[in-house]
Design a protein around this motif. Structure first.
Motif, PDB file in Angstrom:
ATOM      1  N   ASN A 110      -2.088   9.204   6.108  1.00  0.00           N
ATOM      2  CA  ASN A 110      -1.502   8.418   5.014  1.00  0.00           C
ATOM      3  C   ASN A 110      -2.400   7.193   4.967  1.00  0.00           C
ATOM      4  OD1 ASN A 110       0.173  10.484   4.269  1.00  0.00           O
ATOM      5  ND2 ASN A 110       2.025   9.505   5.432  1.00  0.00           N
ATOM      6  N   ILE A 111      -2.653   6.523   6.208  1.00  0.00           N
ATOM      7  CA  ILE A 111      -3.475   5.387   6.427  1.00  0.00           C
ATOM      8  C   ILE A 111      -4.786   5.827   5.715  1.00  0.00           C
ATOM      9  CG2 ILE A 111      -4.311   3.980   8.026  1.00  0.00           C
ATOM     10  CD1 ILE A 111      -2.022   4.147   9.763  1.00  0.00           C
ATOM     11  N   GLU A 112      -5.324   6.820   6.215  1.00  0.00           N
ATOM     12  CA  GLU A 112      -6.739   7.095   5.685  1.00  0.00           C
ATOM     13  C   GLU A 112      -6.649   7.152   3.986  1.00  0.00           C
ATOM     14  OE1 GLU A 112     -10.575   8.173   5.414  1.00  0.00           O
ATOM     15  OE2 GLU A 112      -9.620   7.334   7.225  1.00  0.00           O
ATOM     16  N   ALA A 113      -5.584   7.996   3.603  1.00  0.00           N
ATOM     17  CA  ALA A 113      -5.623   8.148   2.130  1.00  0.00           C
ATOM     18  C   ALA A 113      -5.416   6.733   1.311  1.00  0.00           C
ATOM     19  CB  ALA A 113      -4.335   8.989   1.679  1.00  0.00           C
ATOM     20  N   ALA A 114      -4.718   5.687   1.933  1.00  0.00           N
ATOM     21  CA  ALA A 114      -4.550   4.552   1.610  1.00  0.00           C
ATOM     22  C   ALA A 114      -5.609   3.503   1.324  1.00  0.00           C
ATOM     23  CB  ALA A 114      -3.509   3.582   2.347  1.00  0.00           C
ATOM     24  N   LYS A 115      -6.829   3.970   1.691  1.00  0.00           N
ATOM     25  CA  LYS A 115      -8.161   3.253   1.415  1.00  0.00           C
ATOM     26  C   LYS A 115      -8.412   3.340   0.214  1.00  0.00           C
ATOM     27  CE  LYS A 115      -9.873   4.221   6.210  1.00  0.00           C
ATOM     28  NZ  LYS A 115     -10.890   4.841   6.951  1.00  0.00           N
ATOM     29  N   THR A 116      -7.864   4.259  -0.613  1.00  0.00           N
ATOM     30  CA  THR A 116      -8.479   4.308  -2.033  1.00  0.00           C
ATOM     31  C   THR A 116      -7.375   3.962  -3.159  1.00  0.00           C
ATOM     32  OG1 THR A 116      -7.871   6.638  -2.113  1.00  0.00           O
ATOM     33  CG2 THR A 116     -10.044   6.047  -1.488  1.00  0.00           C
ATOM     34  N   LEU A 176       0.774  -1.211   0.086  1.00  0.00           N
ATOM     35  CA  LEU A 176      -0.171   0.021   0.000  1.00  0.00           C
ATOM     36  C   LEU A 176       0.832   1.312  -0.134  1.00  0.00           C
ATOM     37  CD1 LEU A 176      -3.048  -1.005   2.415  1.00  0.00           C
ATOM     38  CD2 LEU A 176      -2.914  -0.788   0.034  1.00  0.00           C
ATOM     39  N   ASP A 177       2.285   1.093   0.143  1.00  0.00           N
ATOM     40  CA  ASP A 177       3.079   2.302   0.081  1.00  0.00           C
ATOM     41  C   ASP A 177       2.600   3.364   1.007  1.00  0.00           C
ATOM     42  OD1 ASP A 177       5.449   3.678  -0.607  1.00  0.00           O
ATOM     43  OD2 ASP A 177       4.241   4.446  -2.765  1.00  0.00           O
ATOM     44  N   ILE A 178       2.366   3.000   2.153  1.00  0.00           N
ATOM     45  CA  ILE A 178       2.121   4.014   3.416  1.00  0.00           C
ATOM     46  C   ILE A 178       3.197   4.769   3.738  1.00  0.00           C
ATOM     47  CG2 ILE A 178       0.863   4.342   5.536  1.00  0.00           C
ATOM     48  CD1 ILE A 178      -0.853   2.039   4.622  1.00  0.00           C
ATOM     49  N   GLU A 179       3.438   5.929   3.333  1.00  0.00           N
ATOM     50  CA  GLU A 179       4.478   6.833   4.146  1.00  0.00           C
ATOM     51  C   GLU A 179       4.412   6.706   5.449  1.00  0.00           C
ATOM     52  OE1 GLU A 179       7.886   9.134   3.905  1.00  0.00           O
ATOM     53  OE2 GLU A 179       6.716   8.437   1.957  1.00  0.00           O
ATOM     54  N   GLY A 180       5.653   6.495   6.252  1.00  0.00           N
ATOM     55  CA  GLY A 180       5.554   6.562   7.685  1.00  0.00           C
ATOM     56  C   GLY A 180       5.350   5.460   8.427  1.00  0.00           C
ATOM     57  N   SER A 227      -3.671  -7.465  15.017  1.00  0.00           N
ATOM     58  CA  SER A 227      -3.110  -7.638  13.966  1.00  0.00           C
ATOM     59  C   SER A 227      -3.339  -6.779  12.876  1.00  0.00           C
ATOM     60  CB  SER A 227      -4.175  -8.907  13.571  1.00  0.00           C
ATOM     61  OG  SER A 227      -5.346  -8.559  13.174  1.00  0.00           O
ATOM     62  N   GLU A 228      -3.085  -6.988  11.685  1.00  0.00           N
ATOM     63  CA  GLU A 228      -3.110  -5.900  10.699  1.00  0.00           C
ATOM     64  C   GLU A 228      -4.657  -5.523  10.448  1.00  0.00           C
ATOM     65  OE1 GLU A 228      -1.855  -9.598   8.287  1.00  0.00           O
ATOM     66  OE2 GLU A 228      -2.046  -9.132  10.571  1.00  0.00           O
ATOM     67  N   ALA A 229      -5.518  -6.684  10.695  1.00  0.00           N
ATOM     68  CA  ALA A 229      -6.966  -6.250  10.585  1.00  0.00           C
ATOM     69  C   ALA A 229      -7.431  -4.676  11.015  1.00  0.00           C
ATOM     70  CB  ALA A 229      -7.830  -7.429  11.293  1.00  0.00           C
ATOM     71  N   GLY A 230      -6.764  -4.168  12.180  1.00  0.00           N
ATOM     72  CA  GLY A 230      -7.351  -3.182  12.788  1.00  0.00           C
ATOM     73  C   GLY A 230      -6.777  -1.980  12.138  1.00  0.00           C
ATOM     74  N   LEU A 231      -5.671  -2.003  11.359  1.00  0.00           N
ATOM     75  CA  LEU A 231      -4.943  -0.829  10.734  1.00  0.00           C
ATOM     76  C   LEU A 231      -5.753   0.360  10.476  1.00  0.00           C
ATOM     77  CD1 LEU A 231      -2.238   0.088   9.827  1.00  0.00           C
ATOM     78  CD2 LEU A 231      -2.605  -0.675   7.472  1.00  0.00           C
ATOM     79  N   PHE A 232      -6.719   0.143   9.764  1.00  0.00           N
ATOM     80  CA  PHE A 232      -7.769   1.410   9.233  1.00  0.00           C
ATOM     81  C   PHE A 232      -8.794   1.973  10.113  1.00  0.00           C
ATOM     82  CE2 PHE A 232      -6.442  -0.857   5.065  1.00  0.00           C
ATOM     83  CZ  PHE A 232      -5.991   0.380   4.675  1.00  0.00           C
TER      84      PHE A 232
END
Length: 760
Positions: free
Chosen positions: A572-578, A470-474, A496-501
């Motif tokens: 950046n995590i929010e932007a990665a949703k799209t 996902l190329d998430i800066e940071g 786990s990664e399930a809670g990332l967003f």
């Protein structure tokens, strides 16, 4: 297959066994190349890589029928990554063959002189341990700069190169050729590398392990979307880089007759040439140069790993020719890795992203090849036994290829009886689960607790944020560790990664974490031996700031306590949703599903739900997928906590489908402006990365092809376009520039009717 520790004779090897050995070696070599050229990662030391190549060359010499056209022995580097636009070299960038002893080197000079049939002079120069770069000058003006890539196509890093001191934007003097390619090496001087790490430490960022990786990573940085602090960090790295030019590529009619005259001419143009070279009138003289710098390699201001020797007479270059990957008129003499003795304090076990349990040597700090080494991998319990090392031993340590630390073995005569044997643990050191082989016969032991083993969760979270996913800066090694294995709070923000967003400001404060080494997964130690502990998301108190108690309970206003980097990470995590669907597929850590397979799946099915609902045969039928990947997909979706990742990411707003996709089998957007049309993008198209141009074509309903044929409808060509442009001209296919390409993918072919084709 043999373990690569010897160069045994392959002449009596059965063809079936030779084929299996060749396939296994090819896979290892290609994986190592892709990691180094595509991800700026060193996964194997130079010495082992060179040994693999020599073994494969010997097998193919004895069994020529096993050498395919795309064998690593016939190719250079690896395909350029996805971070920058591709750019084709006007002339191929070849690699160099290697020798490792005086006898091998003198055998090479003997062959050269025999083939030349006349006296030969040799230009000898230090082999800089850096990153190969090609500069293209047109009538004296720098027009592009590219990495080596696969030798034919590299990555366009022109804008970053413009920030490197010493590289002229315009050549000095007059009478420059219409086109010339200048080849050289980008690197950090030792002092500049130490200065850069001091800067990194002052900013709370990770330190670089060695100058070569730092140079590669620094040159291949994107600046789009970065804030002022991040842009300054980019500038700090690029401004410390240096380049030394050592040759020419494309040059229609050079007005010189020797390589040494080339250097003099390049220097007169203002290009940085090496101060460490000489012309020897015999192979023996060249060998003396090699031996002298072998004894004084650390007296030079930059890292070197050998000497390059070239035939000085340019006319002989054409006569001697080249193989498919290396010239016959040049050779690289590689110095042996540097070795030191140090104390083996302990052997500890680390668990990685895939659950593999790996023993690591913990040693008294030792300076090897210019840097301090404290840890080195021992691979598995069988390797520990084979090396014969005991905890407490004095061991011989080297940096294989001057990059990766390796314990060679013990100094037995220094034992005093206090040493003890290593015992492989039976339980995971991170979560306590019983260790076991993944399948019968495996040497490696693995932790089966993939769902919640902290070490595996940390590795997967870091993978989600990586460039290829996902190329998430940071979201790198420090933040991944902070979110999954903090010193405090006791319960990590991410189980786990399930809670990332689902992360919010309140999840990031307060957090303290011990920084872990990217390779070993073990806590990183400071110079005094204490763990490197940080608070990566806490805003640093400055003069005039209102005081706050960092240890006080959260009061609902964490947003005001967070650092700029933490706030940017959440954004950046929010932007990665799209992000594109294929990136989510890579981020899910499905075995065998890399970018190529992920793109094929995303294009064909259009959504994770459609992939999840597909049968094994339906998955395998997709071009670029096949049975092995289909089985991996079915197995992955059979696991309940894997499905939880998909469900929670979807619930959090992640876009796990391609907008407008019509469903399985509709590999293009229905009714798009390019419906039924095939477009080939090549070169650097302004406003589009290579991946961006392909995505634009697909989203417009077209097929983004990688090769030109009679079925191609349009070719979009920018600077650096090469053979594809030539073929399009030969076939009479309409050629578009960047502006016309933008019209095509946004408005369709009709919008081009009033526009003159770029090639006319």
């Amino acid at each position: 297959m043999a373990d690569g520790s010897d160069f045994s004779d392959f002449s009596d090897l059965r063809l079936e066994d030779a084929r299996a050995d060749a396939q296994a070696l090819t896979a290892k070599i290609l994986d190592a190349r892709e990691a180094y050229y595509g991800r700026d990662t060193v996964v194997v030391d130079d010495a082992t890589y060179d040994e693999w190549m020599h073994r494969l060359e010997e097998i193919e010499r004895l069994h020529p029928e096993l050498q395919s056209q795309d064998s690593p022995t016939l190719t250079v580097g690896a395909a350029s990554g996805t971070l920058f636009a591709p750019i084709e070299h006007a002339e191929r960038m070849l690699s160099l063959d290697n020798v490792f002893s005086d006898a091998e080197f003198l055998a090479w000079t003997t062959k050269v002189e025999r083939d030349a049939g006349r006296p030969v002079h040799y230009l000898c120069e230090l082999k800089i341990d850096g990153l190969a770069l090609s500069l293209r000058y047109e009538r004296g003006r720098l027009t592009s700069a590219a990495t080596r890539g696969d030798g034919r196509v590299g990555e366009d890093v022109t804008e970053n190169v413009r920030q490197i001191a010493g590289i002229p934007q315009r050549l000095a003097g007059e009478g420059h050729p219409a086109l010339v390619e200048v080849r050289g090496e980008v690197f950090f001087n030792v002092a500049d590398f130490e200065s850069l790490n001091a800067y990194q430490e002052s900013m709370g960022d990770r330190l670089f392990a060695n100058p070569r990786n730092a140079a590669s990573g620094s040159l291949r940085q994107k600046t789009e979307g970065k804030n002022a602090r991040q842009l300054d960090a980019v500038h700090q790295r690029l401004s410390r880089l240096r380049m030394t030019v050592h040759g020419i590529g494309a040059w229609p009619d050079p007005p010189v007759t020797t390589q040494s005259e080339v250097y003099a001419l390049l220097s007169s143009w203002g290009l940085p040439t090496s101060a460490y070279f000489r012309v020897a009138d015999s192979g023996q003289g060249a060998d003396e140069f090699i031996r002298r710098y072998g004894e004084h390699r650390h007296d030079v201001e930059h890292e070197i790993d050998g000497v390059v020797v070239k035939v000085d007479e340019l006319a002989l270059h054409d006569e001697l020719g080249a193989t498919s990957r290396a010239p016959r008129w040049a050779i690289a003499y590689k110095y042996p890795p540097e070795q030191v003795n140090t104390k083996l304090l302990d052997i500890v076990v680390s668990v990685g992203r895939t659950g593999r349990a790996t023993p690591f040597a913990v040693m008294a700090p030792a300076r090897v090849a210019g840097s301090i080494v404290r840890q080195a991998t021992l691979h598995n319990q069988d390797v520990v036994k084979a090396k014969g090392v005991l905890i407490g031993d004095t061991v011989v340590l080297r940096k294989a290829g001057d990059v990766i630390p390796e314990v060679l073995g013990p100094v037995v005569e220094l034992r005093d009886g206090s040493e003890r044997a290593f015992v492989m643990p039976t339980e995971c050191p991170e979560c306590g689960s019983p260790l076991a082989p993944a399948k019968e016969g495996d040497i490696d032991l693995r932790c089966p607790n993939a769902r919640s083993c902290p070490a595996q969760v940390r590795g997967r979270v870091e993978h989600v944020g990586s460039r290829g996913a996902l190329d998430i800066e940071g979201l790198g090694e420090v933040s991944a560790a902070a979110l999954t294995q903090p010193v405090r709070p006791e319960a990590p923000p991410l189980a786990s990664e399930a809670g990332l967003f689902d992360l919010g400001p309140e999840d990031l404060f307060p957090i303290d974490v011990v920084v872990r080494d990217a390779e070993t997964g073990l806590p990183r130690l400071l110079e005094d031996g204490t763990p490197d502990t940080r608070s990566p998301f806490r805003r640093q108190r400055k003069k005039g700031d209102p005081a706050f108690d960092a240890d006080a309970p959260f009061d609902g206003d964490a947003q005001h306590m967070l650092s700029v980097a933490a706030t940017a990470l959440l954004a950046n995590i929010e932007a990665a949703k799209t992000k594109d669907l294929w990136r989510f597929l890579v981020a899910m850590n499905i075995r065998h599903v890399g970018p190529v397979a992920a793109r094929a799946l995303a294009e064909w099915f259009g959504s994770v739900d459609a992939i999840r609902a597909a049968s094994r045969d339906e998955l395998a039928a997709v071009e670029g997928v096949g049975g092995i990947i289909a089985d991996a997909l079915v197995d992955w979706f059979d696991v309940d906590w894997h499905r939880e990742i998909v469900d929670r990411w979807t619930a959090a707003g992640a876009q796990l489908a391609t907008p407008g996709h019509a469903g399985p089998g509709a590999s293009v957007t229905e009714g798009g402006v390019l419906d039924g049309l095939t477009v080939v993008p090549t070169g650097s198209l302004e406003g589009y990365s290579r991946e961006g141009a392909q995505e634009a074509i697909i989203k417009a309903g077209g097929k983004a092809a990688s090769s030109v044929s009679k079925k191609t409808d349009f070719v979009a060509a920018g600077p650096g376009a090469g053979s594809k442009l030539t073929k399009a001209e030969e076939l009479g296919i309409r050629i578009l520039d960047a502006a016309q390409f933008h019209l095509l993918v946004t408005e369709g072919p009709a919008a081009l009717d009033a526009v003159t084709p770029a090639a006319e």
